[in-house]
Each structure stands twice: as structure tokens, then as C-alpha cells.
Design an enzyme around this catalytic site. Structure first.
Site, PDB file in Angstrom:
ATOM      1  N   GLU A   1       0.822  -1.221   0.000  1.00  9.15           N
ATOM      2  CA  GLU A   1       0.000   0.000   0.000  1.00  9.15           C
ATOM      3  C   GLU A   1       0.852   1.265   0.000  1.00  9.15           C
ATOM      4  OE1 GLU A   1      -2.704   0.391   3.322  1.00  9.15           O
ATOM      5  OE2 GLU A   1      -3.552   2.242   2.548  1.00  9.15           O
TER       6      GLU A   1
ATOM      7  N   LYS B   1      -2.456  -2.003  -3.183  1.00  4.16           N
ATOM      8  CA  LYS B   1      -3.507  -1.150  -2.607  1.00  4.16           C
ATOM      9  C   LYS B   1      -3.119   0.311  -2.816  1.00  4.16           C
ATOM     10  CE  LYS B   1      -5.927  -0.215   1.752  1.00  4.16           C
ATOM     11  NZ  LYS B   1      -6.569  -0.825   2.911  1.00  4.16           N
TER      12      LYS B   1
HETATM   13  P1  13P Z   1      -9.193   4.331   4.104  1.00  4.86           P
HETATM   14  O1  13P Z   1     -10.029   3.537   3.145  1.00  4.86           O
HETATM   15  O2  13P Z   1      -9.948   4.952   5.205  1.00  4.86           O
HETATM   16  O3  13P Z   1      -8.263   5.270   3.396  1.00  4.86           O
HETATM   17  O4  13P Z   1      -8.247   3.281   4.827  1.00  4.86           O
HETATM   18  C1  13P Z   1      -7.646   2.285   4.101  1.00  4.86           C
HETATM   19  C2  13P Z   1      -6.492   1.786   4.849  1.00  4.86           C
HETATM   20  O5  13P Z   1      -6.386   0.626   5.129  1.00  4.86           O
HETATM   21  C3  13P Z   1      -5.454   2.741   5.229  1.00  4.86           C
HETATM   22  O6  13P Z   1      -4.274   2.055   5.424  1.00  4.86           O
END
Ligand code: 13P
Length: 365
Positions: free
Chosen positions: A177, A219
């Protein structure tokens, strides 16, 4: 390393047009969201809230996996049933956040580096034995004057790749991510440019660290103008700013909502240029978008491009699934059922968005 298990898990995470629910907020983040609604910031309140989520009837029909926090993966329902058992019963794969947060990056004012590599191999082993089958690590990239720097991108990409390789060694699918934040006055074009640079750097590092692309999930952020982008302010006045998008969405068919289309087009274009076809799935974070907009944008991406794309386009939202339910619950036992219905509704909207079948009419039911 058993590549087959990793690819099977990654496929299962993306299967049947379901998606992921992130419920891995650290204590400070969770407490901040509770405080805004007057909910006590205690371990018991966090447990009760997470029990509400994992026991939502029908959740497994839309959600393939949930991302847990270290406290949560060890918790139980009030009657003593472990959350992990509840999830197994619902056919939901448990995942775990393993980074230890973003800290200031030395010699890089205004930039962050995600920590958590020390001792990670042993922690992953424990989580795997507990039943987790995937993990998450979030890197934060800030757009600003002269930012992001090359040093920040490389350090964060290297951390993500080292984490991903360790996950795969332990039999866990890494969710990689790299989040380009919405904060700032940058344009949509600048967000696209930075997102592409980030993703190129991340995939270079993943290759250097011999990460099996078939056994990971990306992600990313959607490509959006910054929250204080002057252009966004201008369009706000003429009616297609963040708030007004919602008005447009309820008044017009989705495919006529230009603002949603722009984001969907720019996002797919950036991913198309940078994400290898071997990656099985891309599950977006919501990043502070409203729940409805996050669904609408994912929907348009799938509606317009699904047939041409090599990877699944899914969701791994925290706020865009949870926030309406949290606001309904407000820490009150008597609101649990209503909050679960709201949570399930968002999960259903996002599953429909994976199929390109979400409509604003769903928001009125
Ligand atoms: P949000 O969808 O609130 O941005 O959070 C996703 C997430 O896992 C942040 O690391």
C-alpha cells in the site's frame, strides 16, 4: 516459499466480485474517530465496535477478507468466541496490519518513512500460526512544494518490498500500500504524475527483492485532485466540487457524472502504465473520499474498463465502508443492528461497483 498457496490466497481475496474491509486502525486513529462521535476511547469500546463489524449478518457475501490490528486479532466476542472463529464461520479470510506506523524521515522535512521491519519475520510466523493469510503495510507519500523527494520514494518502496518478501516467505500474501495522500493543493494531473512515479519505484524494488507478483495485492490511492486544489474550489462554485459531486450523482445517471469519470479515467490510465499484468488484484484505499464517491468511482472504472484490464479492480476501504456505520452506532448497544445494516449496505454497494452495476438508486433503498 510455496508460490501456489500465495497465488491461491490472492485469487481468493479477489474472487466473486468481493473486496476487503480494512478494520486495522491503530489505537490513536481509532480513538480519534471515536472521540469525534463522543464514543469512549477504551479497549472495551474498540472491542465492542469490532464485534459489531465481524458479526454483521451476511458480511461474507460481499467481503472476502478483513484487515485486523494486533489488538483485534487476539480479541473475542462478549460470549468468548474468538473473532478469528467468527470470521472463519463467515468464510472471511483474516489479514493483519504489520507496519508500526509512519515516522518522520530523517533529513527529509515534511516526509514520512514507514517502520516495522525489525522482528517482522517472527511476528509474521506468529500471525500465520494464528490463522492470518495476508498482511498489510502502508507507506505514506505527501505531495507538496518539491515533494515527494527521490529519497523518500526509494526508502518507502524499499521498505514495502522487504516487507512483501518476508510475508511471502511466511506464506502470507502482502498487500502493498503506497498511499499518495489527498492533502494539498495539487491538481489531478500532479497526483497522476506522482502516483505513476511511486508505482514505478515500488515495482522496481519489488522486483529487486524477488517478490512474486502473482502472490501480492496492490492497494493504491485513486488519482484525485488535492483537497485544497484551487481548481477544485473553482469547480465547487459551479457545482461539481467534492460536495456537489454527490448532488450530481443523485440527480444524474452515473455515466454522465463527468467528475466521477475524470477520476476513473485518470486512475486507470496511471495503473495501466505502471502495474504489471501478473499482479492479480488492485484493491483501492478510500483515503478520505465520501463513501458514495468511492463506490461511484470504482463503479465507473469497472463499468468502462473491466473487460480490458489484466487485474481485478477491487476495494480495501476502511472509512468508505465503516464511517456511516460508526456514525449510526455511536457507542450505543441499542444501535448495533442498525449500524450493521448500514455497514452491510456499503459492502453491497462496493460489490456492485466491482461489477460495474452500482447505481445511486442503491443509496435510496
Ligand atoms: P481508508 O479507506 O480509510 O483510506 O483506509 C484504508 C487503509 O487501510 C489505510 O491504510
Amino acid at each position: 516459499m510455496n508460490t501456489q498457496i500465495l497465488t491461491d490466497t490472492a485469487k481468493a481475496m479477489m474472487a466473486d466480485d468481493k473486496g476487503l474491509l480494512a478494520m486495522d486502525e491503530s489505537h490513536p486513529t481509532c480513538n480519534k474517530r471515536f472521540a469525534k462521535l463522543g464514543i469512549p476511547q477504551t479497549m472495551e469500546a474498540r472491542r465492542a465496535y469490532r464485534e459489531l463489524i465481524v458479526t454483521t449478518p451476511g458480511l461474507g457475501e460481499c467481503i472476502s477478507g478483513v484487515i485486523l490490528f494486533d489488538e483485534t486479532i487476539r480479541q473475542q466476542k462478549q460470549d468468548g468466541t474468538p473473532f478469528l472463529q467468527v470470521l472463519a464461520g463467515a468464510g472471511i479470510i483474516p489479514g493483519i496490519k504489520v507496519d508500526t506506523g509512519a515516522k518522520d524521515l530523517a533529513a527529509h522535512p515534511g516526509e514520512k518513512i514507514t517502520e516495522g521491519l525489525d522482528g517482522l519475520r517472527d511476528r509474521l510466523k506468529e500471525y500465520f500460526q494464528m490463522g492470518a493469510r495476508f498482511a498489510k503495510w502502508r507507506a505514506v507519500i505527501i505531495i507538496g512544494n518539491g515533494l515527494p523527494s527521490r529519497g523518500c520514494l526509494e526508502a518507502n518502496a524499499h521498505g514495502l518490498a522487504r516487507y512483501a518478501a518476508l510475508c511471502q516467505e511466511a506464506g502470507l500474501v502482502p498487500i502493498v500500500e503506497p498511499e499518495v495522500l489527498m492533502d494539498g493543493d495539487h491538481s489531478l494531473e500532479r497526483c497522476a504524475e506522482v502516483t505513476e512515479e511511486v508505482l514505478r519505484t515500488v515495482f522496481n524494488q519489488l522486483n529487486s527483492q524477488r517478490v512474486v507478483l502473482e502472490g501480492m495485492i496492490l492497494k493504491p490511492n485513486m488519482v484525485l485532485p488535492g483537497l485544497t486544489c484551487p481548481l477544485r474550489q473553482e469547480v465547487k462554485e459551479v457545482g461539481i466540487g467534492e460536495q456537489q459531486y454527490q448532488v450530481r450523482l443523485t440527480d444524474q445517471p452515473l455515466d454522465e457524472a463527468q467528475a466521477v469519470d475524470e477520476v476513473a479515467d485518470a486512475t486507470v490510465k496511471s495503473l495501466w502504465r505502471t502495474v504489471p499484468a501478473a499482479v492479480p488484484g488492485i484493491a483501492f484505499l478510500s483515503g478520505g473520499q465520501s463513501a458514495e464517491l468511492a463506490s461511484a468511482r470504482l463503479n465507473v472504472m469497472n463499468h468502462r474498463f473491466k473487460a480490458q484490464l489484466p487485474w481485478a479492480l477491487a476495494f480495501s476501504f476502511a472509512r468508505a465502508i465503516q464511517q456511516p456505520a460508526l456514525e449510526t452506532w455511536r457507542g450505543e448497544e441499542s444501535n448495533v443492528q442498525a449500524a450493521q445494516q448500514v455497514l452491510l449496505h456499503r459492502a453491497q454497494c462496493n460489490r456492485a461497483a466491482r461489477r460495474g452495476e452500482y447505481t445511486t438508486a442503491m443509496e435510496r433503498t
